[in-house]
Design an enzyme around this catalytic site. Sequence first.
Site, PDB file in Angstrom:
ATOM      1  N   ASP A 141     -23.327 -38.642  73.128  1.00 54.76           N
ATOM      2  CA  ASP A 141     -21.988 -39.235  73.133  1.00 54.76           C
ATOM      3  C   ASP A 141     -21.754 -40.052  74.394  1.00 54.76           C
ATOM      4  OD1 ASP A 141     -18.548 -37.977  73.026  1.00 54.76           O
ATOM      5  OD2 ASP A 141     -19.463 -39.783  72.163  1.00 54.76           O
ATOM      6  N   LYS A 144     -23.774 -46.099  74.565  1.00 52.89           N
ATOM      7  CA  LYS A 144     -24.394 -46.244  73.255  1.00 52.89           C
ATOM      8  C   LYS A 144     -25.791 -46.860  73.348  1.00 52.89           C
ATOM      9  CE  LYS A 144     -20.654 -44.368  72.552  1.00 52.89           C
ATOM     10  NZ  LYS A 144     -20.676 -42.896  72.733  1.00 52.89           N
ATOM     11  N   ASP A 169     -22.683 -39.298  68.120  1.00 51.25           N
ATOM     12  CA  ASP A 169     -21.331 -39.792  67.848  1.00 51.25           C
ATOM     13  C   ASP A 169     -21.349 -41.329  67.838  1.00 51.25           C
ATOM     14  OD1 ASP A 169     -18.086 -39.714  69.518  1.00 51.25           O
ATOM     15  OD2 ASP A 169     -18.587 -39.706  67.380  1.00 51.25           O
ATOM     16  N   ASN A 170     -20.363 -41.933  67.189  1.00 51.34           N
ATOM     17  CA  ASN A 170     -20.110 -43.383  67.275  1.00 51.34           C
ATOM     18  C   ASN A 170     -21.202 -44.275  66.719  1.00 51.34           C
ATOM     19  OD1 ASN A 170     -19.161 -42.240  70.395  1.00 51.34           O
ATOM     20  ND2 ASN A 170     -17.617 -42.937  68.915  1.00 51.34           N
ATOM     21  N   GLU A 199     -12.072 -41.491  66.474  1.00 47.60           N
ATOM     22  CA  GLU A 199     -11.099 -40.473  66.888  1.00 47.60           C
ATOM     23  C   GLU A 199      -9.666 -41.021  66.918  1.00 47.60           C
ATOM     24  OE1 GLU A 199     -13.985 -41.027  68.396  1.00 47.60           O
ATOM     25  OE2 GLU A 199     -13.767 -41.552  70.486  1.00 47.60           O
TER      26      GLU A 199
HETATM   27  C1  LIG Z   1     -17.383 -45.614  80.298  1.00 46.90           C
HETATM   28  N1  LIG Z   1     -17.979 -44.606  79.467  1.00 46.90           N
HETATM   29  C2  LIG Z   1     -18.200 -43.347  79.797  1.00 46.90           C
HETATM   30  N2  LIG Z   1     -18.748 -42.701  78.767  1.00 46.90           N
HETATM   31  C3  LIG Z   1     -18.887 -43.582  77.777  1.00 46.90           C
HETATM   32  C4  LIG Z   1     -19.511 -43.297  76.473  1.00 46.90           C
HETATM   33  N3  LIG Z   1     -18.578 -43.244  75.356  1.00 46.90           N
HETATM   34  C5  LIG Z   1     -18.127 -44.360  74.789  1.00 46.90           C
HETATM   35  O1  LIG Z   1     -18.413 -45.444  75.261  1.00 46.90           O
HETATM   36  C6  LIG Z   1     -17.225 -44.272  73.594  1.00 46.90           C
HETATM   37  C7  LIG Z   1     -16.413 -45.362  73.281  1.00 46.90           C
HETATM   38  C8  LIG Z   1     -15.538 -45.306  72.181  1.00 46.90           C
HETATM   39  C9  LIG Z   1     -14.690 -46.472  71.857  1.00 46.90           C
HETATM   40  C10 LIG Z   1     -14.062 -47.195  72.868  1.00 46.90           C
HETATM   41  C11 LIG Z   1     -13.258 -48.288  72.562  1.00 46.90           C
HETATM   42  C12 LIG Z   1     -13.058 -48.635  71.227  1.00 46.90           C
HETATM   43  F1  LIG Z   1     -12.248 -49.689  70.932  1.00 46.90           F
HETATM   44  C13 LIG Z   1     -13.665 -47.934  70.214  1.00 46.90           C
HETATM   45  C14 LIG Z   1     -14.482 -46.858  70.522  1.00 46.90           C
HETATM   46  C15 LIG Z   1     -15.452 -44.139  71.397  1.00 46.90           C
HETATM   47  C16 LIG Z   1     -16.268 -43.053  71.719  1.00 46.90           C
HETATM   48  O2  LIG Z   1     -16.220 -41.916  70.964  1.00 46.90           O
HETATM   49  C17 LIG Z   1     -17.152 -43.105  72.796  1.00 46.90           C
HETATM   50  O3  LIG Z   1     -17.939 -42.012  73.032  1.00 46.90           O
HETATM   51  C18 LIG Z   1     -18.384 -44.802  78.197  1.00 46.90           C
HETATM   52 MG   LIG Z   2     -17.880 -40.676  71.330  1.00 47.76          MG
END
Ligand SMILES: Cn1cnc(CNC(=O)c2cc(-c3ccc(F)cc3)cc(O)c2O)c1
Ligand SMILES: [Mg+2]
Length: 214
Positions: A141, A144, A169-170, A199
Amino acid sequence: TGSTRPQRLLRAVQKKATQGDPQSVIATIDDFCRHSEWAMNVGDEKGLILDSIVSEVNPSTALELGTYCGYSTVRIARLLPPGGRCITLEFNPAYAAVARQVIAWAGIQDKVQLVEGPSGDLIPQMKELFGVQTFDFVFLDHWKDRYLPDAKLLEECGLLREGTVLLADNVICPGTPEYLQYVRNSPRYESRYFKSHLEYTKVEDGLEKSVFLG
Ligand SMILES: Cn1cnc(CNC(=O)c2cc(-c3ccc(F)cc3)cc(O)c2O)c1
Ligand SMILES: [Mg+2]
């Protein structure tokens, strides 16, 4: 200097959730993200899929890549069998600081080892740092574009065994196309997609469950 979103999420947990009650921490975070400020926790809908897969695997040793505020760490750790543990890796120290306090509020800190640093550097140290042989369950998670290199690194470091379950995830939003292509086409994995939503939204997203075949 104002507070950050993770700090406001933590404040909501400390104000509204019952100390030592993981379910109330989970419910408080879901309520905060649905009604106050969206945050990138796996959430309640995908969280139920995560719960069912963790319960099915019943892992002694689980690895989480990307702690963020500790929401999915609490979901995983609350379901572990006695003696089970979850190692969770977080690159961002500010996120890690909030996650430690969320995990402690839920009362499951004894089942969790939170390690700060880049997953690419930490994965090769899992055996020497934590005496890990192999992982029973891995929740991906984090960034990506790290899913594929880190899955390959786990293979190369001998940290996966026949039957290890990787749950990502994602895989639709934001999306992990290279990872999906790999696990769906590699003869070394049996992969299945669990359709859900991003989410706290109606946007499509989902989880990919991939069993390592050894
Ligand atoms: C900075 N950073 C620290 N950890 C991470 C890793 N996680 C993600 O990037 C992540 C992003 C999104 C998401 C963000 C914006 C949007 F418009 C749609 C989805 C959803 C998730 O569930 C995620 O896990 C990023
Ligand atoms: Mg996620």
